[in-house]
Design a protein around this motif. Structure first.
Motif, PDB file in Angstrom:
ATOM      1  N   GLY A  40      24.742 -34.658   0.334  1.00 32.96           N
ATOM      2  CA  GLY A  40      25.477 -35.830   0.803  1.00 32.96           C
ATOM      3  C   GLY A  40      26.163 -36.592  -0.313  1.00 32.96           C
ATOM      4  N   VAL A  41      26.580 -35.880  -1.369  1.00 30.49           N
ATOM      5  CA  VAL A  41      27.257 -36.524  -2.491  1.00 30.49           C
ATOM      6  C   VAL A  41      28.612 -37.028  -2.034  1.00 30.49           C
ATOM      7  CG1 VAL A  41      28.151 -36.202  -4.825  1.00 30.49           C
ATOM      8  CG2 VAL A  41      26.017 -35.084  -4.139  1.00 30.49           C
ATOM      9  N   THR A  42      28.945 -38.248  -2.441  1.00 25.53           N
ATOM     10  CA  THR A  42      30.223 -38.856  -2.064  1.00 25.53           C
ATOM     11  C   THR A  42      31.060 -39.100  -3.316  1.00 25.53           C
ATOM     12  OG1 THR A  42      29.295 -41.092  -2.211  1.00 25.53           O
ATOM     13  CG2 THR A  42      29.170 -39.970  -0.077  1.00 25.53           C
ATOM     14  N   ILE A  43      32.346 -39.163  -3.136  1.00 26.06           N
ATOM     15  CA  ILE A  43      33.290 -39.483  -4.210  1.00 26.06           C
ATOM     16  C   ILE A  43      34.079 -40.697  -3.758  1.00 26.06           C
ATOM     17  CG2 ILE A  43      35.242 -38.691  -5.580  1.00 26.06           C
ATOM     18  CD1 ILE A  43      34.250 -35.857  -5.249  1.00 26.06           C
ATOM     19  N   GLY A  44      33.912 -41.819  -4.468  1.00 26.02           N
ATOM     20  CA  GLY A  44      34.590 -43.044  -4.070  1.00 26.02           C
ATOM     21  C   GLY A  44      34.096 -43.552  -2.742  1.00 26.02           C
ATOM     22  N   GLY A  45      32.847 -43.256  -2.397  1.00 26.69           N
ATOM     23  CA  GLY A  45      32.292 -43.693  -1.122  1.00 26.69           C
ATOM     24  C   GLY A  45      32.705 -42.816   0.048  1.00 26.69           C
ATOM     25  N   LYS A  46      33.421 -41.732  -0.234  1.00 23.87           N
ATOM     26  CA  LYS A  46      33.896 -40.839   0.830  1.00 23.87           C
ATOM     27  C   LYS A  46      33.012 -39.597   0.865  1.00 23.87           C
ATOM     28  CE  LYS A  46      37.371 -43.644   1.361  1.00 23.87           C
ATOM     29  NZ  LYS A  46      37.427 -44.561   2.531  1.00 23.87           N
ATOM     30  N   LYS A  47      32.325 -39.379   1.979  1.00 22.06           N
ATOM     31  CA  LYS A  47      31.429 -38.238   2.092  1.00 22.06           C
ATOM     32  C   LYS A  47      32.165 -36.945   2.423  1.00 22.06           C
ATOM     33  CE  LYS A  47      26.842 -37.152   3.848  1.00 22.06           C
ATOM     34  NZ  LYS A  47      25.722 -37.583   4.711  1.00 22.06           N
ATOM     35  N   TRP A  48      33.372 -37.027   2.953  1.00 24.76           N
ATOM     36  CA  TRP A  48      34.119 -35.834   3.308  1.00 24.76           C
ATOM     37  C   TRP A  48      34.807 -35.182   2.111  1.00 24.76           C
ATOM     38  CZ3 TRP A  48      38.916 -36.880   1.630  1.00 24.76           C
ATOM     39  CH2 TRP A  48      39.354 -38.210   1.628  1.00 24.76           C
ATOM     40  N   ALA A  49      34.669 -35.791   0.941  1.00 27.75           N
ATOM     41  CA  ALA A  49      35.339 -35.238  -0.238  1.00 27.75           C
ATOM     42  C   ALA A  49      34.755 -33.883  -0.615  1.00 27.75           C
ATOM     43  CB  ALA A  49      35.218 -36.207  -1.401  1.00 27.75           C
ATOM     44  N   ALA A  50      33.419 -33.730  -0.525  1.00 25.79           N
ATOM     45  CA  ALA A  50      32.790 -32.454  -0.899  1.00 25.79           C
ATOM     46  C   ALA A  50      33.185 -31.319   0.061  1.00 25.79           C
ATOM     47  CB  ALA A  50      31.270 -32.628  -0.949  1.00 25.79           C
ATOM     48  N   PRO A  51      33.119 -31.516   1.395  1.00 26.87           N
ATOM     49  CA  PRO A  51      33.571 -30.416   2.277  1.00 26.87           C
ATOM     50  C   PRO A  51      35.036 -30.039   2.071  1.00 26.87           C
ATOM     51  CG  PRO A  51      32.267 -31.991   3.519  1.00 26.87           C
ATOM     52  CD  PRO A  51      32.507 -32.602   2.166  1.00 26.87           C
ATOM     53  N   LEU A  52      35.876 -31.061   1.784  1.00 27.24           N
ATOM     54  CA  LEU A  52      37.293 -30.767   1.571  1.00 27.24           C
ATOM     55  C   LEU A  52      37.496 -29.901   0.341  1.00 27.24           C
ATOM     56  CD1 LEU A  52      40.268 -31.198   2.276  1.00 27.24           C
ATOM     57  CD2 LEU A  52      40.191 -33.321   0.901  1.00 27.24           C
ATOM     58  N   VAL A  53      36.777 -30.258  -0.759  1.00 26.27           N
ATOM     59  CA  VAL A  53      36.914 -29.447  -1.978  1.00 26.27           C
ATOM     60  C   VAL A  53      36.389 -28.036  -1.736  1.00 26.27           C
ATOM     61  CG1 VAL A  53      36.131 -29.230  -4.370  1.00 26.27           C
ATOM     62  CG2 VAL A  53      36.796 -31.455  -3.483  1.00 26.27           C
ATOM     63  N   GLY A  54      35.288 -27.893  -0.947  1.00 22.53           N
ATOM     64  CA  GLY A  54      34.760 -26.558  -0.645  1.00 22.53           C
ATOM     65  C   GLY A  54      35.761 -25.698   0.111  1.00 22.53           C
ATOM     66  N   TRP A  55      36.437 -26.250   1.100  1.00 20.21           N
ATOM     67  CA  TRP A  55      37.446 -25.491   1.847  1.00 20.21           C
ATOM     68  C   TRP A  55      38.644 -25.144   0.972  1.00 20.21           C
ATOM     69  CZ3 TRP A  55      36.802 -22.792   5.964  1.00 20.21           C
ATOM     70  CH2 TRP A  55      35.817 -23.145   6.875  1.00 20.21           C
ATOM     71  N   ILE A  56      39.017 -26.029   0.067  1.00 21.71           N
ATOM     72  CA  ILE A  56      40.148 -25.718  -0.829  1.00 21.71           C
ATOM     73  C   ILE A  56      39.809 -24.528  -1.705  1.00 21.71           C
ATOM     74  CG2 ILE A  56      41.455 -26.579  -2.793  1.00 21.71           C
ATOM     75  CD1 ILE A  56      41.361 -29.350  -1.516  1.00 21.71           C
ATOM     76  N   ILE A  57      38.569 -24.491  -2.234  1.00 25.23           N
ATOM     77  CA  ILE A  57      38.170 -23.368  -3.082  1.00 25.23           C
ATOM     78  C   ILE A  57      38.148 -22.076  -2.253  1.00 25.23           C
ATOM     79  CG2 ILE A  57      36.271 -22.421  -4.446  1.00 25.23           C
ATOM     80  CD1 ILE A  57      35.558 -25.266  -5.285  1.00 25.23           C
ATOM     81  N   PRO A  90      17.709 -35.108  11.628  1.00 25.70           N
ATOM     82  CA  PRO A  90      18.342 -35.975  12.644  1.00 25.70           C
ATOM     83  C   PRO A  90      18.031 -37.451  12.443  1.00 25.70           C
ATOM     84  CG  PRO A  90      17.292 -34.079  13.673  1.00 25.70           C
ATOM     85  CD  PRO A  90      16.858 -34.071  12.239  1.00 25.70           C
ATOM     86  N   ALA A  91      16.881 -37.706  11.819  1.00 25.04           N
ATOM     87  CA  ALA A  91      16.512 -39.107  11.593  1.00 25.04           C
ATOM     88  C   ALA A  91      17.049 -39.654  10.274  1.00 25.04           C
ATOM     89  CB  ALA A  91      14.980 -39.240  11.597  1.00 25.04           C
ATOM     90  N   ALA A  92      17.849 -38.838   9.617  1.00 26.56           N
ATOM     91  CA  ALA A  92      18.395 -39.284   8.329  1.00 26.56           C
ATOM     92  C   ALA A  92      19.379 -40.426   8.545  1.00 26.56           C
ATOM     93  CB  ALA A  92      19.069 -38.118   7.627  1.00 26.56           C
ATOM     94  N   LEU A  93      19.494 -41.240   7.539  1.00 29.60           N
ATOM     95  CA  LEU A  93      20.397 -42.382   7.608  1.00 29.60           C
ATOM     96  C   LEU A  93      21.840 -41.920   7.575  1.00 29.60           C
ATOM     97  CD1 LEU A  93      18.600 -44.789   5.106  1.00 29.60           C
ATOM     98  CD2 LEU A  93      18.430 -44.765   7.604  1.00 29.60           C
ATOM     99  N   THR A  94      22.661 -42.720   8.204  1.00 25.98           N
ATOM    100  CA  THR A  94      24.089 -42.428   8.208  1.00 25.98           C
ATOM    101  C   THR A  94      24.685 -42.768   6.849  1.00 25.98           C
ATOM    102  OG1 THR A  94      24.627 -44.644   8.991  1.00 25.98           O
ATOM    103  CG2 THR A  94      24.180 -42.943  10.663  1.00 25.98           C
ATOM    104  N   PRO A  95      25.842 -42.221   6.550  1.00 31.40           N
ATOM    105  CA  PRO A  95      26.476 -42.559   5.266  1.00 31.40           C
ATOM    106  C   PRO A  95      26.699 -44.055   5.079  1.00 31.40           C
ATOM    107  CG  PRO A  95      27.536 -40.649   6.255  1.00 31.40           C
ATOM    108  CD  PRO A  95      26.576 -41.180   7.280  1.00 31.40           C
ATOM    109  N   GLU A  96      27.020 -44.768   6.176  1.00 28.22           N
ATOM    110  CA  GLU A  96      27.229 -46.205   6.066  1.00 28.22           C
ATOM    111  C   GLU A  96      25.929 -46.913   5.688  1.00 28.22           C
ATOM    112  OE1 GLU A  96      28.124 -44.337   8.556  1.00 28.22           O
ATOM    113  OE2 GLU A  96      30.320 -44.322   8.341  1.00 28.22           O
ATOM    114  N   GLN A  97      24.834 -46.469   6.308  1.00 29.06           N
ATOM    115  CA  GLN A  97      23.551 -47.079   5.974  1.00 29.06           C
ATOM    116  C   GLN A  97      23.137 -46.770   4.533  1.00 29.06           C
ATOM    117  OE1 GLN A  97      21.185 -45.334   9.106  1.00 29.06           O
ATOM    118  NE2 GLN A  97      21.482 -47.095  10.494  1.00 29.06           N
TER     119      GLN A  97
END
Length: 313
Positions: free
Chosen positions: A60-77, A122-129
């Motif tokens: 769940g690593v984020t870049i600039g508070g954005k969690k979708w940055a890691a999946p995006l970089v994975g698809w680009i690679i 499933p009980a994990a906290l959301t990115p906002e939390q």
């Protein structure tokens, strides 16, 4: 005893597809570049980057508070590796390789997306939390470190104040030490001055008979002097001589306070009566009163001789 949670079955297929993708992409990219080990390093770099990004997605690593940055970089690679595989099939003039090569990589990427989703709690906290919790942690850490910094500032200020007080105390102590040494030097100097100062000699007290003897001496010479003053003009020389004779006679007839001595005036009259020579009379008086002044005795003898003869000898 705590048991490990059972891994979902999709994860095993994801591992297998990742291995196949790594083998195929390494071969294809190395063959495409015609550079041996250097081509293999490029292929390994692409595959290792893809796997690393998968781990970042799982954590769940984020870049600039954005969690979708890691999946995006994975698809680009994954798309970039697939493009290289298409180029390899086109260069080999094989449509099958151009289609199957990227298919393996893209299929593996898609399977890993489902596998990661299955691994999430499933009980994990959301990115906002998580973001809010992290903000609270940051604030508390900031407050704690700020408090430590303020305490350190207070300690440094206190150390500076203590150092200033100690410096002022050393100055005061040095001044007291100097004042004490100067006081001792003044005491030593005062004692030295007192030791070197001559003793004050107080005049010896006159004996009770001093005034009586002086009066007798004045009476001896008084009668003749009054007659001489009446018959002789007053001159400064005669007056000075008379005064000197009176002073000398007074010194001669001064009694000794330690012991009784013969009266000089009476002794002079006695010796004048039995002698005819003044020098002989003076010697006789000096023999009787050896402490008398010879010149004063001679002057007294002359005056007594003049008085007896009724004139000047």
């Amino acid at each position: 005893m705590k048991t490990r949670p059972r891994l979902p079955g999709i994860l095993y297929g994801a591992y297998l597809l990742a291995g196949l993708s790594l083998i195929w992409s390494s071969y294809a990219i190395t063959d495409l570049m015609h550079s041996g080990k250097f081509g293999l390093s490029v292929a390994l770099a692409g595959d290792i980057g893809w796997i690393t990004v998968l781990w970042a997605e799982y954590q769940g690593v984020t870049i600039g508070g954005k969690k979708w940055a890691a999946p995006l970089v994975g698809w680009i690679i994954a798309i970039a590796v697939g493009a290289l595989l298409v180029m390899h099939g086109h260069e080999a003039h094989s449509a099958a390789q151009a289609i199957a090569g990227p298919f393996v990589v893209l299929t593996g990427k898609a399977v890993w997306a489902f596998a990661l989703a299955s691994l999430r709690n499933p009980a994990a906290l959301t990115p906002e939390q998580e973001t809010e919790i992290n903000a609270v942690i940051r604030d508390s850490e900031f407050t704690a470190r700020l408090h430590l910094a303020q305490l350190d500032q207070l300690d440094r200020t206190a150390d500076a104040a203590i150092a200033r007080i100690e410096a002022e105390a050393r100055i005061t102590l040095a001044r007291d030490d100097v004042d004490f040494r100067i006081g001792l030097e003044r005491m030593d100097k005062r004692a030295e001055i007192e030791r070197r100062t001559p003793l004050a000699l107080t005049p010896a007290p006159r004996s009770a008979g001093f005034d009586e003897v002086a009066q007798q001496a004045i009476e001896v010479v008084g009668e003749h002097d009054r007659e001489q003053i009446a018959n002789t003009p007053i001159t400064p020389a005669n007056t000075a001589s008379t005064v000197r004779d009176q002073i000398a006679n007074s010194a001669v007839i001064s009694p000794n306070p330690d012991r009784e001595q013969p009266n000089i005036a009476e002794t002079v009259r006695e010796q004048i009566a039995i002698t005819t020579d003044n020098a002989e009379a003076v010697r006789a008086v000096m023999a009787i009163i050896p402490t008398a002044n010879k010149e004063s005795v001679a002057a007294a003898v002359r005056r007594a001789r003049r008085t007896m003869s009724g004139g000047y000898a």
